[in-house]
Design a protein around this motif. Structure first.
Motif, PDB file in Angstrom:
ATOM      1  N   UNK A   1     -10.042   2.173  -2.957  1.00  0.00           N
ATOM      2  CA  UNK A   1      -9.471   1.655  -1.720  1.00  0.00           C
ATOM      3  C   UNK A   1     -10.159   0.400  -1.244  1.00  0.00           C
ATOM      4  N   UNK A   2      -9.542  -0.132  -0.234  1.00  0.00           N
ATOM      5  CA  UNK A   2     -10.003  -1.383   0.338  1.00  0.00           C
ATOM      6  C   UNK A   2     -11.367  -1.254   0.995  1.00  0.00           C
ATOM      7  N   UNK A   3     -11.616  -0.067   1.633  1.00  0.00           N
ATOM      8  CA  UNK A   3     -12.798   0.031   2.476  1.00  0.00           C
ATOM      9  C   UNK A   3     -13.885   0.867   1.809  1.00  0.00           C
TER      10      UNK A   3
ATOM     11  N   UNK B   1     -21.799   0.403   9.382  1.00  0.00           N
ATOM     12  CA  UNK B   1     -21.857  -1.013   9.065  1.00  0.00           C
ATOM     13  C   UNK B   1     -21.276  -1.889  10.143  1.00  0.00           C
TER      14      UNK B   1
ATOM     15  N   UNK C   1       2.451  -1.202   7.307  1.00  0.00           N
ATOM     16  CA  UNK C   1       2.125   0.230   7.436  1.00  0.00           C
ATOM     17  C   UNK C   1       0.829   0.537   6.739  1.00  0.00           C
TER      18      UNK C   1
ATOM     19  N   UNK D   1      -8.884  10.648   2.501  1.00  0.00           N
ATOM     20  CA  UNK D   1      -7.893  10.092   1.583  1.00  0.00           C
ATOM     21  C   UNK D   1      -8.490  10.024   0.176  1.00  0.00           C
ATOM     22  N   UNK D   2      -9.751   9.594   0.124  1.00  0.00           N
ATOM     23  CA  UNK D   2     -10.415   9.532  -1.175  1.00  0.00           C
ATOM     24  C   UNK D   2     -10.439  10.909  -1.839  1.00  0.00           C
TER      25      UNK D   2
ATOM     26  N   UNK E   1      -7.551   6.172  -7.927  1.00  0.00           N
ATOM     27  CA  UNK E   1      -7.301   5.113  -6.947  1.00  0.00           C
ATOM     28  C   UNK E   1      -8.608   4.708  -6.272  1.00  0.00           C
TER      29      UNK E   1
ATOM     30  N   UNK F   1     -16.808   1.065   2.541  1.00  0.00           N
ATOM     31  CA  UNK F   1     -17.742   1.575   3.535  1.00  0.00           C
ATOM     32  C   UNK F   1     -17.383   2.986   3.971  1.00  0.00           C
ATOM     33  N   UNK F   2     -16.101   3.219   4.137  1.00  0.00           N
ATOM     34  CA  UNK F   2     -15.725   4.501   4.722  1.00  0.00           C
ATOM     35  C   UNK F   2     -14.999   5.407   3.740  1.00  0.00           C
ATOM     36  N   UNK F   3     -14.914   4.948   2.497  1.00  0.00           N
ATOM     37  CA  UNK F   3     -14.151   5.756   1.558  1.00  0.00           C
ATOM     38  C   UNK F   3     -14.974   6.869   0.929  1.00  0.00           C
ATOM     39  N   UNK F   4     -16.262   6.826   1.152  1.00  0.00           N
ATOM     40  CA  UNK F   4     -17.105   7.899   0.629  1.00  0.00           C
ATOM     41  C   UNK F   4     -17.479   8.836   1.764  1.00  0.00           C
TER      42      UNK F   4
ATOM     43  N   UNK G   1       0.824  -1.207   0.000  1.00  0.00           N
ATOM     44  CA  UNK G   1       0.000   0.000   0.000  1.00  0.00           C
ATOM     45  C   UNK G   1       0.857   1.255   0.000  1.00  0.00           C
TER      46      UNK G   1
ATOM     47  N   UNK H   1     -17.118   3.988  -6.092  1.00  0.00           N
ATOM     48  CA  UNK H   1     -15.713   4.381  -6.004  1.00  0.00           C
ATOM     49  C   UNK H   1     -15.033   4.193  -7.364  1.00  0.00           C
TER      50      UNK H   1
ATOM     51  N   UNK I   1     -21.189   0.672  -3.187  1.00  0.00           N
ATOM     52  CA  UNK I   1     -20.275   1.767  -2.893  1.00  0.00           C
ATOM     53  C   UNK I   1     -18.947   1.578  -3.609  1.00  0.00           C
TER      54      UNK I   1
ATOM     55  N   UNK J   1      -7.231  11.680  -3.150  1.00  0.00           N
ATOM     56  CA  UNK J   1      -6.930  10.855  -4.306  1.00  0.00           C
ATOM     57  C   UNK J   1      -7.660  11.363  -5.548  1.00  0.00           C
TER      58      UNK J   1
ATOM     59  N   UNK K   1     -15.045  -0.864  10.456  1.00  0.00           N
ATOM     60  CA  UNK K   1     -15.218  -2.270  10.110  1.00  0.00           C
ATOM     61  C   UNK K   1     -13.925  -3.013  10.344  1.00  0.00           C
TER      62      UNK K   1
ATOM     63  N   UNK L   1     -10.962   1.794   8.999  1.00  0.00           N
ATOM     64  CA  UNK L   1     -12.287   2.287   9.361  1.00  0.00           C
ATOM     65  C   UNK L   1     -12.841   1.383  10.442  1.00  0.00           C
TER      66      UNK L   1
ATOM     67  N   UNK M   1     -11.043   7.635   5.969  1.00  0.00           N
ATOM     68  CA  UNK M   1     -10.753   7.163   4.615  1.00  0.00           C
ATOM     69  C   UNK M   1     -11.270   8.120   3.551  1.00  0.00           C
ATOM     70  N   UNK M   2     -12.422   8.737   3.836  1.00  0.00           N
ATOM     71  CA  UNK M   2     -12.969   9.559   2.756  1.00  0.00           C
ATOM     72  C   UNK M   2     -12.147  10.810   2.509  1.00  0.00           C
TER      73      UNK M   2
END
Lengths: 329, 309, 595, 320
Positions: free
Chosen positions: A98-100, B197, B1, D220-221, A96, A102-105, A49, A166, A162, D224, B8, B6, D217-218
């Protein structure tokens, strides 16, 4: 053969922690060609990553810092760009996911707003054009009733949806490179397959290069054209996917492949690589895998093996087993 | 790293390690590694030691007034000077600390616990629990504090409660008056969090409500609780001196940092006799800063999102 | 945050109250001095001692004794700031915010009284020594039986609207006083005016005891008289019936109260503008019967004790009342352009003992407690030279004051111990005295917002410990202490009394309305009765001297101190006549600006 | 949503009744009443009786409560004992003076606290962050009157930048713009001090909120996506960091009208805070109770508004 799109040259990304410096990415070099899907595999914490984030220059600083090397994108060194130039590139040329999902938005903005944002910013579209394009994108990633989705909030959508959003956001400016950081890990299996299908689909339609980070060899087998295996901040093996699966050279890669259950050859129990990923702080100048390696030799403990071609021209391995010095022992 | 994850992921993390090591153990380990937090803790301990043991070494006593020595600037005999009754300020600051530190910490602890728990319960169960708790909070907020305190002071006096023991009531009262804000803050955060979630995951796991609330929801509200507590300690220390006037706090000549500062209440005191108010002011400042350092350390230690940095 | 807010609120409220109380008599606490008594405006004759019970707060030690009290003139008027000298036709007086009750019958605070003093003259006014002289009245005739008072109003007395002040206006004012809906602080029915009760009860349309003889003459008959009667009746300020009486109906004074912020009277100044909480503006009444005031424009500007000195310094105000303490006096004097006038306060602080409590029924115990407390040290610590230990409940500037045959109860622990032994309280094994198996343990309540308490508590605790008495101290809200007092559920408390110019009082009269301590001495009761009934000043002096000697011997309470107040006045204003009894508004009309 | 609001408004009724009962009960329990609190030394027992019956204080408490409550329903809070005029008029006279400084303070403190909080968070543990943190704690460690006095000393007396105290220049007969200018000049110090005090706590909340959010995370989004850092911070992060603060905003509504007792006193500002305090000291129940109920209504409304705002600002919360 396609042109090289991205080339990592001796990238060094370090993190300073209270316990010492962590060389998260330690002298990493490889390249991605246009339209190619490259997978980076490795266990958690091996630096996959960070490599991707280094490319995006989204390393949190402090504590992280890119201390050396070059990242060439279409021949330009990204590390030499200023902030503004870099942000022009992000989201437009390089996107890019991401993995998540759920929380990337962002929870407080509508899907529509989040998709149109880069369109407005990078492509200077009008609101109306942007909306039309967004709806087109939502449709493209396979979500029905795009108008309704456009006005929804992230929490109203399922995880799979979601992640599709993304992807839609990532694709909205027709990027040349799509980085996908474990895009399916957090999803359940059927959704995983759908998302992977979608990505393959997109790749074929848009000829976007994909840099996919995963620890799931199943995903690799399905998606990759080329595979890079990382361990403790270093590339230890790289090869075209078929070559790698057919003839894994590095004992770690071999272990990984053994660890993967294969239906056709059920074994009593799954193989797992003995031992643990080494403490990332102040690793020595040797093969970092040596203490888990069943073929470990004296030289492995003291000297770092070079990454080098051995059999196939595209297949490189960093292991003393294939070196003269190693064989000599 | 990895990047911070999040909730979840955090849950997965936790599930992975539940067996191996409890989150609280991890927290303690992390806390011990946090240098600033340790410094805060050490400062606080030193303050406590000074206040509780220091006076034993003082050549002066509490009731000893000496008008001939009034308003002396700090000197060899009186290290921090004397006040307008000729009392040693050093001794008074230390004695005051016993009261102020105790009141500040205990009162804050009371209001933080009540506020956090009620807020979390209201936010988690919503419906009736929320309605009832929040309406009670509304009532608390709307009540006129001063008349209540006057009445309480009078009642305690009528009941002939030993004035020396009223300080316990004081802590309770300051604590009981302070929970509403935090309750509302925690509640609103929980309202958001419970929709996320990872809570569905806990649902799927069939966890008990208590565990859901305290194990999975509350840790996310730690930062705000810590801010609230830091602000609360300073507030409680200053409030104490105000309540003393209503028969609820310490009785003069017993000093507290609050009443020492309040005693310097004119421009002239401010200009001519800084040694009367700077020491207690500094003590409050140091205490609050120390608590904040500890708080930040606690937050980092308890926060599952902060990985092993 | 809310938490912080609510705590802050508590803090604010409580500090507020502290500050309010701290202001000392003149400056802040509504709960204390501002109480109008019927003595109110100019009449001040009131029977009683005292206004407030709250200990006067925030005073601190100060300079040296005799020179400490009195007037210190400005030394260097060249230092006067331009802001002040620029005001050639006006003066600005700083004071605590009045409440806008500008009517001498209804006002509640001293500061409203300061406004009323300028607008509403009464028939009598107070003199510097605490006695009275004619003001609106040209003459007062008293019948031989002392029951009929004929007031003749000055011919040249006119309201600021040009109409004359008439006898009818006096009657009108009396009617308002006697009205059933009158809710001011005075107790007009106690003046014993004939027919007042019937008017109050609605049984009569007029007050039979008040006869308007002609436009300028009114005759008032009382059913019973005392030393206060003349002052009570003369203290009334006539109200223009034409202005105030338009909608008045018997049984409803609300139409008069509605005019509270638009006062109209016959005084030296008329109100031109009132901005609540900020200022009251006046303009000279050119036709004032005592001669037009010399300062054409007058402003009462609201200040608080935190900034009043700063505003004097910057020249924003010309006069203000500043809390007395060494720092403040020094600071004000050092400014050079201020006259600093330190005046004895009409009041005293004391420690009350519950005379009905078995602990204190024996006078020997009370005397012992007085001997056994180092009052001089307490007063020195709290006020320095700006207060004195007192031994009788009267100001030493009063005509009723006496020092003859007064025991000064100088600090004497040995004597105190001896008295306690005599009273049967003997030391127990734990060093605490006991009698009949009961320990000598005393609960002591005090308000905390006060410099005396800071000094008193440690000294008292230690002094009494020496005597073998255990003191348990608590600090309480002032009203809470008073309620304990009313219920009789207390041992000792600290408080203060304000003094009125006349020495009559119910503080030491058996079951008197103001009797806090439950003290009872038949002889004292009888003497107070005599003193009240006697009209001859010399005879009264003798009577009160005797009263004070008896009280002094009985020691019903531990008398502590009399403190001081301070007016700081810009040196450019001359012509003041201010005494502890005659406050600054009474001489304002004769003050002039001398740059 | 409208259903939710209606339900909450309906809930206010029993809450207010509850508050009114408690408040009234407290007023009955507080030692002393107006007659005793005024300390009139000439007050005979008879006169006290008369006054109590005039004011209705002689009736049984329950009856008094219902009379009071009934009058309140028709908007009549009664007459203030000490001011001798209707309570509504007293409140109206002073409350706006408090309101203007509170309002300006609110705007300033929230704006500044938000900015400081954001920068403090973005550069966590930087020099700027440390200085701000220490300053905030310093302000918390001193009572407000202290800070007020300090401000007067330096800015009014030493530097002579602003008037010492009060709301207008004495004797000024200005109107219109000149009047506003005069008031504004007098407002600067009290507003500055109140703002400074308010910023303290708020900054900590904003900082914490931001610290939480920028690790999400958002964010970071958003980065990005190639958005400008300013957009990322002020649009994506700030909007989320603001959520907890909305709760705090609800508390500000009663604060706008509640007055500041200490600072009003320090700056001789003709606000409602001191008036309320006096009503309490003098046991002027109609004023004290009336103002308390006025604030109670505002408190409930403030909380309702903050709940609604929270529901609007955070789509994840469902108001039902």
């Amino acid at each position: 053969m396609a042109k090289e799109l991205v080339e990592f040259r001796n990238l060094e990304t370090h993190f300073s922690t209270s316990a010492g410096t962590v060389k998260a990415v330690n002298d990493v070099s490889f390249s991605i060609r246009e339209g190619e899907t490259l997978c980076i595999v490795g266990e958690s914490g091996c630096g996959k990553s960070v490599t991707a984030m280094s490319l995006m220059q989204l390393i949190e600083s402090p504590p992280g810092k890119i201390v050396g090397g070059e990242i060439l994108f279409e021949g330009k060194d990204l590390l030499k760009l200023n902030k503004k130039e870099m942000s022009r590139l992000r989201g437009k040329e390089i996107a890019m996911i991401f993995q998540e999902p759920m929380s990337s938005l962002n929870p407080v903005f509508t899907i529509g707003k989040q998709i149109t944002e880069p369109l407005l910013y990078h492509l200077n579209m009008s609101q109306k054009e942007a909306k039309a394009r967004a709806i087109e994108l939502i449709t493209m990633v396979g979500i029905p009733r795009p108008e309704k989705i456009f006005d929804s909030y992230p929490h109203e959508l399922s995880g799979g949806m979601r992640q599709r959003i993304m992807i839609a956001i990532a694709l909205c400016c027709d990027p040349k490179l799509l980085i996908a950081d474990e895009p399916t890990t957090a999803l359940d299996v059927t959704i995983q397959a759908q998302i992977l299908d979608l990505m393959r689909d997109i790749k074929s339609k848009m000829n976007t290069a994909i840099m996919m980070i995963t620890h799931d060899l199943g995903v690799v087998a399905e998606m990759a054209d080329f595979v890079v295996v990382m361990y403790a901040g270093k590339v230890i093996e790289e090869a075209p996917v078929l070559e790698l699966f057919k003839d894994p050279q590095h004992p770690y890669t071999q272990g990984l492949l053994k660890a993967k259950p294969v239906l056709s050859q059920r074994k009593e129990r799954l193989y797992s690589i003995p031992g643990q990923v080494p403490n990332p702080v102040d690793l020595g100048d040797n093969c970092h895998f040596h203490d888990r390696c069943e073929f470990c030799m004296e030289i492995c403990k003291t000297k770092k093996p070079p990454l080098r071609t051995h059999a196939d021209a595209k297949h490189k391995t960093a292991c003393w087993l294939y070196e003269e010095e190693g064989k000599a022992q | 790293m990895e990047q911070p994850g999040n909730p979840t992921e955090q849950l997965q993390e936790q599930l992975k390690i539940v067996k191996a090591e409890s989150p609280w153990r991890i927290a303690i380990r992390r806390f011990a590694k946090n240098r600033l937090a340790l410094i805060g803790l050490i400062i606080l301990v030193i303050m406590f030691l000074l206040c509780f043991i220091g006076p034993l070494f003082s050549p002066y006593t509490l009731n000893q007034t000496n008008v001939g020595n009034k308003n002396q600037a700090p000197n060899a005999q009186y290290w921090l000077g004397t006040d307008k009754l000729g009392r040693d300020i050093m001794l008074r600051v230390m004695l005051a600390g016993r009261i102020s530190l105790t009141v500040g910490l205990v009162a804050t602890a009371i209001s933080v616990v009540i506020g956090a728990v009620l807020g979390a319960v209201a936010g988690f169960y919503r419906k009736y629990a929320d309605t009832i708790i929040m309406r009670i909070a509304d009532i608390f907020l709307a009540l006129p504090t001063l008349p209540i305190l006057i009445t309480l002071g009078a009642i305690l006096s009528d009941l002939k409660i030993d004035p020396g023991k009223r300080i316990y009531f004081l802590m309770l009262i300051i604590g009981l008056l302070g929970w509403v804000g935090l309750a509302r803050l925690v509640r609103s955060q929980i309202l958001t969090l419970r929709e996320q979630e990872f809570m569905q995951a806990t649902e799927a796991l069939g966890l008990r409500d208590g565990r859901k609330i305290f194990r999975h929801l509350m840790p996310n509200t730690i930062p705000i609780i810590i801010v609230s507590a830091t602000l609360g300690v300073a507030g409680a220390i200053l409030t104490e001196s105000a309540l003393s006037f209503l028969g609820l706090g310490v009785v003069p000549p017993t000093p507290s940092w609050g009443n020492m500062i309040t005693a310097a209440n004119s421009l002239i005191d401010f200009r001519k006799r800084p040694w009367t108010w700077i020491p207690p002011g500094m003590c409050i400042l140091i205490t609050v800063t120390a608590i904040n350092l500890i708080g930040d350390g606690l937050r980092d230690a308890l926060d599952p999102k902060m990985k092993s940095r | 945050m809310k938490k912080r807010l609510s705590l802050m609120l508590v803090t604010l409220m409580a500090f507020g109250s502290i500050l309010a109380a701290c202001g000392g008599d003149e400056s802040a606490a509504p709960a204390d001095t501002n109480t109008p008594t019927e003595t109110s405006t100019d009449n001040t004759a009131t029977p009683d001692e005292s206004t407030a019970e709250e200990p006067d707060a925030t005073e601190e030690p100060a300079a040296e004794s005799d020179s400490a009290i009195g007037l210190t003139e400005a030394e260097d008027m060249s230092l006067n700031p331009a802001a002040a000298t620029a005001r050639t036709d006006s003066a600005i007086i700083g004071l605590v915010a009045p409440q806008g009750v500008f009517n001498p019958m209804f006002y509640q605070t001293t500061y409203d009284a300061y406004v009323n003093n300028l607008i509403f003259p009464s028939l009598l006014k107070i003199k510097g020594d605490g006695t009275y002289e004619n003001d609106l009245a040209e003459s007062i005739d008293i019948s031989d039986d002392n029951k009929t008072y004929t007031f003749k109003i000055r011919d040249d007395a006119n309201y600021t609207d040009g109409t004359p002040v008439t006898a009818g206006d006096y009657l009108f004012a009396m009617k308002v006083y006697m009205d059933a809906s009158y809710d001011g602080q005075s107790d007009p029915l106690s003046w014993n005016v004939v027919g007042a009760q019937d008017y109050h009860d609605g049984k009569a349309k007029d007050i039979s005891g008040i006869k308007v003889v002609d436009d300028k003459t009114v005759e008032v008959t009382v059913s019973d008289y005392d030393a206060m009667t003349q002052v009570n009746l003369g203290g009334v300020a006539p109200l223009s019936e034409a202005y105030y009486g338009k909608s008045y109906k018997q049984g409803d004074v609300s139409s008069i109260k509605e005019l509270n912020n638009k006062p109209m009277g016959a005084g030296p100044y008329k109100l031109t503008k009132y901005t609540a909480g900020q200022e009251v503006d006046f303009e000279a009444n050119e036709n004032y019967y005592d001669g037009a005031p010399k300062i054409p424009k007058l402003i009462y500007k609201v200040t608080t004790d935190t900034t009043n000195m700063a505003m004097l310094q910057s020249g924003e105000t010309d006069l203000d009342n500043v809390t007395v303490n060494e720092d403040n006096v020094e600071e004000l004097k050092s400014m050079g352009f201020l006259d600093v006038d330190v005046l004895k306060n009409n009041g005293y602080g004391y420690v009350a003992m519950n005379n009905n409590n078995p602990l204190f029924t024996d006078p020997k115990v009370r005397q012992a407690l007085t001997y056994g407390l180092n009052r001089a040290e307490v007063v020195e610590a709290a006020y320095g030279p700006y207060a004195e230990v007192i031994n009788i409940p009267q100001s030493d500037v009063s005509w009723a004051y006496t020092a003859e045959n007064i025991n000064t109860y100088d600090y004497d622990p040995e004597k105190a111990k001896q008295l306690l032994d005599e009273a049967g309280w003997v030391e127990g094994s734990d060093g605490i005295r006991e009698k009949d198996g009961k320990k000598f343990e005393v609960n002591f309540s005090a308000t905390a917002d006060n410099p005396v308490i800071d000094a008193l508590i440690p000294i008292m605790t230690e002094n009494y410990e020496q005597l073998g008495i255990k003191l348990v101290v608590e600090t309480l809200d002032f009203n809470a202490i008073m309620e304990k007092k009313d219920k009789g559920d207390y041992d000792m408390f600290f408080a203060a009394w304000g003094l009125t110019p006349d020495p009559d009082s119910t503080v030491y009269v058996t079951d008197g309305a103001q009797n806090n301590s439950g003290y009872s001495n038949k002889e004292v009761d009888e003497l107070y009765k005599q003193g009240k009934k006697e009209l001859d000043l010399e005879k009264r002096k003798a009577i009160y001297a005797e009263i004070y000697q008896k009280i002094n011997a009985d020691a019903p309470e531990i008398l502590m101190y009399q403190r001081t107040n301070m007016n700081a006045i810009n040196g450019r204003l001359d012509g003041w006549d201010v005494t502890p009894y005659k406050e600054f508004p009474y001489s304002l009309h004769q003050v002039e600006i001398s740059q | 949503m409208s259903q939710y609001i209606i339900r909450r408004l309906l809930q206010m009724i029993p809450t207010l009744i509850g508050i009114s009962i408690i408040v009234f009960a407290i007023s009955q329990m507080v030692p002393g009443d107006y007659i005793t609190a005024t300390q009139n030394p000439n007050m005979t027992a008879e006169r006290a009786e008369q006054l109590r019956s005039l004011y209705g204080l002689d009736k049984p408490p329950v009856q008094q409560y219902f009379i009071w409550a009934k009058n309140m329903l028709v908007g009549n809070l009664g007459d203030s004992f000490q001011h001798k005029m209707p309570v509504t008029e007293v409140i109206n006279t002073y409350v706006w003076n408090s309101f203007i400084i509170a309002f300006v303070t609110l705007i300033l403190s929230w704006t500044i606290a938000a900015l400081v909080g954001v920068f403090s968070a973005q550069f966590q543990y930087s020099f700027f962050d440390k200085v701000v943190t220490l300053l905030v704690f310093l302000l918390m460690s001193l009572p407000s009157f202290f800070i007020g006095l300090l401000a007067i000393k330096y800015f009014a007396l030493d530097m002579k930048l602003f008037p010492t105290a009060g709301m207008t220049t004495a004797g000024l007969n200005a109107s219109g713009f000149d009047y506003i200018k005069d008031v504004a000049k007098h407002m600067i110090l009290p507003v500055a001090v109140m703002t400074t005090l308010q910023i303290g706590g708020l900054t900590r909340y904003f900082r914490t909120g931001m610290l939480e959010v920028i690790r999400q995370d958002y964010i970071r989004t958003a980065r990005a996506k190639g958005l400008k850092e300013r957009t990322v911070i002020f649009k994506h992060a700030f909007r989320n960091a603001l959520l907890p603060a909305i709760t705090l905003l609800g508390f500000e509504l009663p604060g706008l009208f509640g007055g500041a007792m200490i600072l009003e006193r320090v700056f001789a500002w003709p606000g409602i805070g001191q008036i309320y305090l006096a009503s309490l000291n003098l046991r002027d129940y109609p004023l004290m109770l009336g103002f308390t109920m006025f604030l109670a209504v505002l408190t409930l409304l403030g909380n309702l508004i903050s709940d609604i705002l929270y529901g609007v600002a955070d789509p994840r919360i469902r108001l039902k």
